[in-house]
Design a protein around this motif. Structure first.
Motif, PDB file in Angstrom:
ATOM      1  N   SER A   7       0.835  -1.208   0.000  1.00 32.18           N
ATOM      2  CA  SER A   7       0.000   0.000   0.000  1.00 32.18           C
ATOM      3  C   SER A   7       0.872   1.262   0.000  1.00 32.18           C
ATOM      4  O   SER A   7       0.544   2.258  -0.656  1.00 32.18           O
ATOM      5  CB  SER A   7      -0.924   0.000   1.217  1.00 32.18           C
ATOM      6  OG  SER A   7      -0.147  -0.076   2.411  1.00 32.18           O
ATOM      7  N   ALA A   8       1.973   1.227   0.731  1.00 35.66           N
ATOM      8  CA  ALA A   8       2.871   2.391   0.750  1.00 35.66           C
ATOM      9  C   ALA A   8       3.533   2.571  -0.607  1.00 35.66           C
ATOM     10  O   ALA A   8       3.638   3.683  -1.130  1.00 35.66           O
ATOM     11  CB  ALA A   8       3.926   2.225   1.834  1.00 35.66           C
ATOM     12  N   ILE A   9       3.960   1.464  -1.189  1.00 33.40           N
ATOM     13  CA  ILE A   9       4.614   1.516  -2.492  1.00 33.40           C
ATOM     14  C   ILE A   9       3.675   2.084  -3.552  1.00 33.40           C
ATOM     15  O   ILE A   9       4.071   2.906  -4.382  1.00 33.40           O
ATOM     16  CB  ILE A   9       5.097   0.100  -2.895  1.00 33.40           C
ATOM     17  CG1 ILE A   9       6.155  -0.392  -1.898  1.00 33.40           C
ATOM     18  CG2 ILE A   9       5.638   0.077  -4.310  1.00 33.40           C
ATOM     19  CD1 ILE A   9       6.500  -1.867  -2.014  1.00 33.40           C
ATOM     20  N   ALA A  10       2.426   1.664  -3.463  1.00 33.88           N
ATOM     21  CA  ALA A  10       1.444   2.053  -4.475  1.00 33.88           C
ATOM     22  C   ALA A  10       1.198   3.556  -4.495  1.00 33.88           C
ATOM     23  O   ALA A  10       0.765   4.126  -5.507  1.00 33.88           O
ATOM     24  CB  ALA A  10       0.127   1.298  -4.247  1.00 33.88           C
ATOM     25  N   GLN A  11       1.468   4.217  -3.370  1.00 30.33           N
ATOM     26  CA  GLN A  11       1.210   5.669  -3.308  1.00 30.33           C
ATOM     27  C   GLN A  11       2.260   6.494  -4.034  1.00 30.33           C
ATOM     28  O   GLN A  11       2.113   7.697  -4.201  1.00 30.33           O
ATOM     29  CB  GLN A  11       1.143   6.123  -1.844  1.00 30.33           C
ATOM     30  CG  GLN A  11      -0.154   5.695  -1.153  1.00 30.33           C
ATOM     31  CD  GLN A  11      -0.095   5.957   0.337  1.00 30.33           C
ATOM     32  OE1 GLN A  11       0.611   6.844   0.773  1.00 30.33           O
ATOM     33  NE2 GLN A  11      -0.842   5.193   1.112  1.00 30.33           N
ATOM     34  N   ASN A  12       3.366   5.856  -4.408  1.00 31.97           N
ATOM     35  CA  ASN A  12       4.459   6.564  -5.062  1.00 31.97           C
ATOM     36  C   ASN A  12       4.667   5.932  -6.430  1.00 31.97           C
ATOM     37  O   ASN A  12       5.236   4.843  -6.537  1.00 31.97           O
ATOM     38  CB  ASN A  12       5.726   6.426  -4.187  1.00 31.97           C
ATOM     39  CG  ASN A  12       6.932   7.112  -4.796  1.00 31.97           C
ATOM     40  OD1 ASN A  12       7.063   7.207  -6.015  1.00 31.97           O
ATOM     41  ND2 ASN A  12       7.828   7.579  -3.938  1.00 31.97           N
ATOM     42  N   PRO A  13       4.214   6.604  -7.495  1.00 31.58           N
ATOM     43  CA  PRO A  13       4.238   5.983  -8.830  1.00 31.58           C
ATOM     44  C   PRO A  13       5.630   5.506  -9.257  1.00 31.58           C
ATOM     45  O   PRO A  13       5.764   4.417  -9.822  1.00 31.58           O
ATOM     46  CB  PRO A  13       3.744   7.108  -9.746  1.00 31.58           C
ATOM     47  CG  PRO A  13       2.960   8.024  -8.853  1.00 31.58           C
ATOM     48  CD  PRO A  13       3.599   7.950  -7.495  1.00 31.58           C
ATOM     49  N   GLY A  14       6.642   6.298  -8.978  1.00 32.17           N
ATOM     50  CA  GLY A  14       7.999   5.910  -9.374  1.00 32.17           C
ATOM     51  C   GLY A  14       8.459   4.657  -8.646  1.00 32.17           C
ATOM     52  O   GLY A  14       9.119   3.775  -9.212  1.00 32.17           O
ATOM     53  N   TRP A  15       8.117   4.581  -7.380  1.00 32.41           N
ATOM     54  CA  TRP A  15       8.468   3.423  -6.560  1.00 32.41           C
ATOM     55  C   TRP A  15       7.737   2.187  -7.086  1.00 32.41           C
ATOM     56  O   TRP A  15       8.329   1.133  -7.306  1.00 32.41           O
ATOM     57  CB  TRP A  15       8.101   3.711  -5.100  1.00 32.41           C
ATOM     58  CG  TRP A  15       8.667   2.763  -4.079  1.00 32.41           C
ATOM     59  CD1 TRP A  15       9.443   1.667  -4.288  1.00 32.41           C
ATOM     60  CD2 TRP A  15       8.491   2.849  -2.658  1.00 32.41           C
ATOM     61  NE1 TRP A  15       9.762   1.069  -3.091  1.00 32.41           N
ATOM     62  CE2 TRP A  15       9.192   1.771  -2.070  1.00 32.41           C
ATOM     63  CE3 TRP A  15       7.807   3.730  -1.813  1.00 32.41           C
ATOM     64  CZ2 TRP A  15       9.216   1.546  -0.689  1.00 32.41           C
ATOM     65  CZ3 TRP A  15       7.839   3.512  -0.443  1.00 32.41           C
ATOM     66  CH2 TRP A  15       8.548   2.429   0.109  1.00 32.41           C
ATOM     67  N   LYS A  16       6.446   2.364  -7.292  1.00 35.74           N
ATOM     68  CA  LYS A  16       5.607   1.260  -7.778  1.00 35.74           C
ATOM     69  C   LYS A  16       6.143   0.717  -9.112  1.00 35.74           C
ATOM     70  O   LYS A  16       6.275  -0.498  -9.310  1.00 35.74           O
ATOM     71  CB  LYS A  16       4.168   1.772  -7.945  1.00 35.74           C
ATOM     72  CG  LYS A  16       3.188   0.808  -8.600  1.00 35.74           C
ATOM     73  CD  LYS A  16       2.821  -0.358  -7.712  1.00 35.74           C
ATOM     74  CE  LYS A  16       1.719  -1.215  -8.343  1.00 35.74           C
ATOM     75  NZ  LYS A  16       1.940  -2.638  -8.026  1.00 35.74           N
ATOM     76  N   GLU A  17       6.461   1.640  -9.997  1.00 35.49           N
ATOM     77  CA  GLU A  17       6.943   1.245 -11.322  1.00 35.49           C
ATOM     78  C   GLU A  17       8.249   0.445 -11.225  1.00 35.49           C
ATOM     79  O   GLU A  17       8.402  -0.609 -11.852  1.00 35.49           O
ATOM     80  CB  GLU A  17       7.175   2.514 -12.165  1.00 35.49           C
ATOM     81  CG  GLU A  17       7.515   2.237 -13.611  1.00 35.49           C
ATOM     82  CD  GLU A  17       7.759   3.546 -14.387  1.00 35.49           C
ATOM     83  OE1 GLU A  17       8.512   3.512 -15.377  1.00 35.49           O
ATOM     84  OE2 GLU A  17       7.207   4.598 -13.957  1.00 35.49           O
ATOM     85  N   HIS A  18       9.178   0.959 -10.400  1.00 33.77           N
ATOM     86  CA  HIS A  18      10.454   0.248 -10.257  1.00 33.77           C
ATOM     87  C   HIS A  18      10.264  -1.090  -9.543  1.00 33.77           C
ATOM     88  O   HIS A  18      10.898  -2.093  -9.903  1.00 33.77           O
ATOM     89  CB  HIS A  18      11.462   1.110  -9.495  1.00 33.77           C
ATOM     90  CG  HIS A  18      12.764   0.411  -9.283  1.00 33.77           C
ATOM     91  ND1 HIS A  18      13.656   0.170 -10.304  1.00 33.77           N
ATOM     92  CD2 HIS A  18      13.306  -0.158  -8.173  1.00 33.77           C
ATOM     93  CE1 HIS A  18      14.687  -0.498  -9.831  1.00 33.77           C
ATOM     94  NE2 HIS A  18      14.500  -0.715  -8.542  1.00 33.77           N
ATOM     95  N   TYR A  19       9.397  -1.084  -8.565  1.00 24.78           N
ATOM     96  CA  TYR A  19       9.103  -2.316  -7.807  1.00 24.78           C
ATOM     97  C   TYR A  19       8.611  -3.411  -8.756  1.00 24.78           C
ATOM     98  O   TYR A  19       9.098  -4.554  -8.715  1.00 24.78           O
ATOM     99  CB  TYR A  19       8.063  -1.998  -6.730  1.00 24.78           C
ATOM    100  CG  TYR A  19       7.689  -3.159  -5.845  1.00 24.78           C
ATOM    101  CD1 TYR A  19       8.563  -3.609  -4.855  1.00 24.78           C
ATOM    102  CD2 TYR A  19       6.454  -3.788  -5.977  1.00 24.78           C
ATOM    103  CE1 TYR A  19       8.208  -4.668  -4.026  1.00 24.78           C
ATOM    104  CE2 TYR A  19       6.101  -4.844  -5.158  1.00 24.78           C
ATOM    105  CZ  TYR A  19       6.975  -5.288  -4.183  1.00 24.78           C
ATOM    106  OH  TYR A  19       6.631  -6.331  -3.363  1.00 24.78           O
ATOM    107  N   ASP A  20       7.678  -3.030  -9.613  1.00 26.39           N
ATOM    108  CA  ASP A  20       7.128  -4.009 -10.557  1.00 26.39           C
ATOM    109  C   ASP A  20       8.187  -4.436 -11.592  1.00 26.39           C
ATOM    110  O   ASP A  20       8.303  -5.615 -11.924  1.00 26.39           O
ATOM    111  CB  ASP A  20       5.915  -3.419 -11.286  1.00 26.39           C
ATOM    112  CG  ASP A  20       4.717  -3.281 -10.358  1.00 26.39           C
ATOM    113  OD1 ASP A  20       4.708  -3.928  -9.278  1.00 26.39           O
ATOM    114  OD2 ASP A  20       3.794  -2.506 -10.681  1.00 26.39           O
ATOM    115  N   ALA A  21       8.950  -3.450 -12.050  1.00 25.91           N
ATOM    116  CA  ALA A  21       9.920  -3.730 -13.117  1.00 25.91           C
ATOM    117  C   ALA A  21      11.030  -4.675 -12.665  1.00 25.91           C
ATOM    118  O   ALA A  21      11.679  -5.329 -13.491  1.00 25.91           O
ATOM    119  CB  ALA A  21      10.530  -2.419 -13.631  1.00 25.91           C
ATOM    120  N   THR A  22      11.282  -4.731 -11.354  1.00 26.19           N
ATOM    121  CA  THR A  22      12.406  -5.555 -10.868  1.00 26.19           C
ATOM    122  C   THR A  22      11.927  -6.761 -10.069  1.00 26.19           C
ATOM    123  O   THR A  22      12.688  -7.349  -9.302  1.00 26.19           O
ATOM    124  CB  THR A  22      13.358  -4.698 -10.005  1.00 26.19           C
ATOM    125  OG1 THR A  22      12.598  -4.088  -8.950  1.00 26.19           O
ATOM    126  CG2 THR A  22      14.027  -3.613 -10.825  1.00 26.19           C
TER     127      THR A  22
END
Lengths: 198, 198, 198, 198
Positions: free
Chosen positions: B45-60
């Protein structure tokens, strides 16, 4: 009126400039200020080999040298020192070491302290030098009031939360524009000092 | 052939990039390399609030997570971590703390280590973060081989002698050009590791 | 009346005891005190494998967990944390990291801070852990009031000028007699806090 | 045969003793060893006021003084220094600062380093002093091989993972029994140095 001692060591002028900016801001804010040069310990022969050092050394011959009495006098202290291998210069360490007697009498306690630094590389020890100075200040029972991120000017100056720092290029020019940040740090140190000496 | 583990933590990609540069240089120089992501501990939920974080999280998502086995396997280790208040992120600290069992068996001894860091301000903890990580490495009995000023590229990169560091601007772009310096640091870490494991 | 938050992390009880001593001294000196446990992040399965940890974990289930609101509420903060490889435990780092939003709003500024620590070896990171916590506090714009050598009890306790620290032996007993020193540190932190908030 | 320089500063003999133990262990293990006294910078008048200092000063008049040539000569270096306010004494800092020319020529690179310290309080800066010295060593491009917990004797000596340290009581006696730990540290420094110079 809080008494602020500004102690600096400078070989080619950068930290003298930072110290003067701090002096001007602290005075303007109503402090009783002493600007003091930390004693040079290098032999004159070494100084003479570096034209910039020699020039600054001669130009500041009349700035009073820092003494234990100045430490005892001060309610707050601002240090401005260049890095030497990620630590304070030996000249500065000698000044601190010679306060051993003052320390043993408890006369270094509760002084409010902050510090500034400079280096020739952007990450050349600016952080480490200030943090190391603060470690010594904890031994003194000082109250350390680093600037943190308490003002927008600090970001412009490079955002060093431990104390304003500056990078000096090969031509001895400051890279970052730090004057306003230095003045903020001086006012903040005074503000906290006023709280403590009230 | 020396075994090098590259451990990184990254929320928006900077330290992943640094780690990949290190990986490429170490491989090219003949090392057996493992690139490992330090486990995220923040809630989704915390990650999802930050688009850049979310994107990198998913990408890796597919980058293997670092484990104790990777520490044990390695002859040398390169860490790449952002600063969080002048210290390593809690995710990184958790990874280190969980190696307590390995440490107790003496399996962290004599690994060659260096580290890299990033921050959002030019002096935002780059130095302090690396030095703090090295403090933990001394507990491990590691051999710390910081880059110092062993190569001209390090000056271009900002001259952080403790490890290459980079500043990330508001648009998540690296301010300094550090690729060559990172690669030098990786090769140097490998070179010292080769001496130790030979 | 100054508001003092005492934040501790403890796996087997040492730092809970230090925190309670600090609480009692601060209350007796008239402070408004909150004693708060920093949230455990280890899985219950890990805790269950260590009987001392499990016992303490269960015994302190009802101590309120530290939150961002407690940081915001406090005028002064006292931390008590064990060392983990010369740095704060990951649990403590997570607590600090999660205050990023508070920090961004300037709500961590000018809080008076001191810290205490423990380790299993006499020189097992007691100094380094406290100094590292203070580094983070400078990022917060806190005012760090370490005990220095401001009281004779501090010498009895081992003379750690950065904060009272204790060594814990194999039977989980404190080696040094630090109760009076802890209480002095708590009163000193309160005293400086009173100056700042007055 | 690796060349090990042991650099110490001592006012009343503690670090001279540590240095001699290191010397004996390194020699016995086959190293080519130089034991060197870091130059005293205090005026003779100050020394004369402290009988213990005066006595040690006179007794070690013939120990050769450390020079830049000794740094250049060494493959590995062991420092033994007392704390002064959580940092190295100014005498030691001056010795380091004067190596600026050597550093600029790259002649401080890849030397293997470890350090030892002493203080009058059990937590009087033993950790901080060694860590600060290592910070400077990173600037030199040195390879820092702290002892960590690589030997049981280190636990007996107080378990300082950064380097063996000792507490000196009011009668100038060492509190902990550190001889074996010092010798282990010296052998370990030599062992790593042998790997690097091989």
């Amino acid at each position: 009126m809080a008494k602020i001692a500004i102690f600096y060591y400078s070989s080619t002028g950068t930290n003298y400039q930072l110290a003067q900016w701090a002096e001007s801001a602290a005075k303007e804010a109503g402090a009783d200020v002493k600007l003091r040069k930390i004693k040079e310990t290098a032999p004159e022969s070494a100084i003479a080999q570096n034209p910039g050092w020699k020039e600054h050394y001669d130009a500041t011959k009349d700035v009073p040298e820092a003494t234990n009495d100045d430490i005892e006098w001060a309610d707050g202290m601002i240090f401005s020192v260049p890095t030497r291998f990620g630590n304070v210069p030996s000249q500065v360490k000698q000044f601190l070491d010679m306060a051993g007697g003052l320390w043993a009498q408890g006369k270094t306690i509760n002084k409010v302290v902050s510090a500034m630094s400079s280096a020739q590389n952007p990450h050349g020890g600016q952080e480490a030098t200030i943090l190391t100075l603060y470690t010594s200040m904890f031994h003194w029972g000082a109250i350390v009031a680093a600037p943190g991120y308490t003002n927008q000017e600090l970001f412009t100056a490079g955002g060093n939360p431990y104390g304003v720092s500056v990078t000096v290029d090969q031509n001895n020019k400051m890279v970052e524009d730090v004057e306003k940040a230095v003045k903020h740090q001086a006012r903040r140190t005074l503000e906290i000092t006023n709280m403590v000496v009230k």
